[in-house]
Scaffold this active site. Structure first.
Site, PDB file in Angstrom:
ATOM      1  N   GLU A  91      -5.308  26.487 -53.314  1.00 50.86           N
ATOM      2  CA  GLU A  91      -4.899  27.865 -53.618  1.00 50.86           C
ATOM      3  C   GLU A  91      -3.399  28.074 -53.457  1.00 50.86           C
ATOM      4  O   GLU A  91      -2.863  29.099 -53.881  1.00 50.86           O
ATOM      5  CB  GLU A  91      -5.697  28.848 -52.745  1.00 50.86           C
ATOM      6  N   HIS A 131      -4.191  22.551 -49.644  1.00 50.55           N
ATOM      7  CA  HIS A 131      -4.626  23.897 -50.026  1.00 50.55           C
ATOM      8  C   HIS A 131      -4.498  24.062 -51.534  1.00 50.55           C
ATOM      9  O   HIS A 131      -3.399  24.332 -52.034  1.00 50.55           O
ATOM     10  CB  HIS A 131      -3.780  24.950 -49.310  1.00 50.55           C
ATOM     11  N   CYS A 149      -9.025  22.035 -46.464  1.00 50.11           N
ATOM     12  CA  CYS A 149      -8.246  21.799 -45.242  1.00 50.11           C
ATOM     13  C   CYS A 149      -9.196  21.510 -44.073  1.00 50.11           C
ATOM     14  O   CYS A 149      -9.903  20.506 -44.095  1.00 50.11           O
ATOM     15  CB  CYS A 149      -7.304  22.967 -44.971  1.00 50.11           C
TER      16      CYS A 149
END
EC number: 4.3.2.10
Length: 212
Positions: free
Chosen positions: A188, A186, A79
């Site tokens: 994750e 992202h 990001c």
């Protein structure tokens, strides 16, 4: 081992949890001596480009990043962390970035080429399109990823744009040159595609360590 660089503006908890799920050994630290124990690095980031660069300079982590990249260790920006890899940003006035990749960070437009309004920030799921072959993509499905950002990278080298997403403009979604890699989204928080990407990054780091 993966070193997560803590300069005070990262989404450290979610990145750490994702690394745990991926089965990686990792450390989260702002201490250069501690980070030197790692084989590869993640540069997370949420917030202002200018504030992030100031913190990297103040903590000495900017110099450390240049050092590990020069040593050939893998660096993966997420990001804002990805945006910091580039030359400059127009956010809050012109601010120089790390300059590891060519390109500048500019504000997303609030409309597409047909005049249809778009919400800024770009927040939510968007489809990835892969452009360049990369070891980072081995076993990674060309699916959807989760984005939260108001700025995007422009004027970059086309061959360093590994994947993109469409949001009125072509948004560089995954970038890379040599050992410098990044994702605007992202990983994750990006379900199957995101976890596959993180696992492949960990695999590349392990292979690099073994082949030293």
């Amino acid at each position: 081992m993966i070193g997560v660089i803590d300069y005070g503006m990262g989404n450290l908890f979610s990145v750490s949890k994702a690394l745990e799920r991926a089965g990686a050994r990792y450390i989260v630290s702002a201490d250069v001596e501690e980070l030197k124990k790692a084989d590869a690095y993640i540069l997370p980031g949420v917030g202002s480009f200018r504030d992030a660069m100031q913190l990297l300079k103040q903590t000495g982590l900017e110099g450390f990043i240049y050092q590990v990249v020069q040593e050939g260790k893998l660096l993966f920006g997420i990001c804002l962390g990805m945006q910091l890899l580039f030359e400059e940003s127009e956010e809050a006035g012109r601010t120089k970035g790390l300059g590891l990749l060519k390109g500048r960070v500019v504000l997303l437009k609030d409309h597409d080429k047909d005049g249809q309004k778009l919400k800024v920030p770009h927040m939510g799921w968007n489809e990835l399109t892969f452009h360049q072959p990369s070891p980072l993509f081995d076993g990674v499905p060309e699916g959807f990823a989760y984005f939260v950002h108001s700025y995007y990278v422009r004027d970059m080298n086309p061959e360093e744009q590994l994947a993109s997403a469409d949001y009125g403009v072509q948004v560089p979604a995954i970038v890379g040159k040599g050992n410098v890699l990044g994702a605007q989204f992202h990983p994750e928080k990006s379900s199957t595609t995101g976890m596959a990407l993180l696992k492949q990054f960990i695999q590349l780091a392990n292979e690099q360590r073994v082949n030293k």
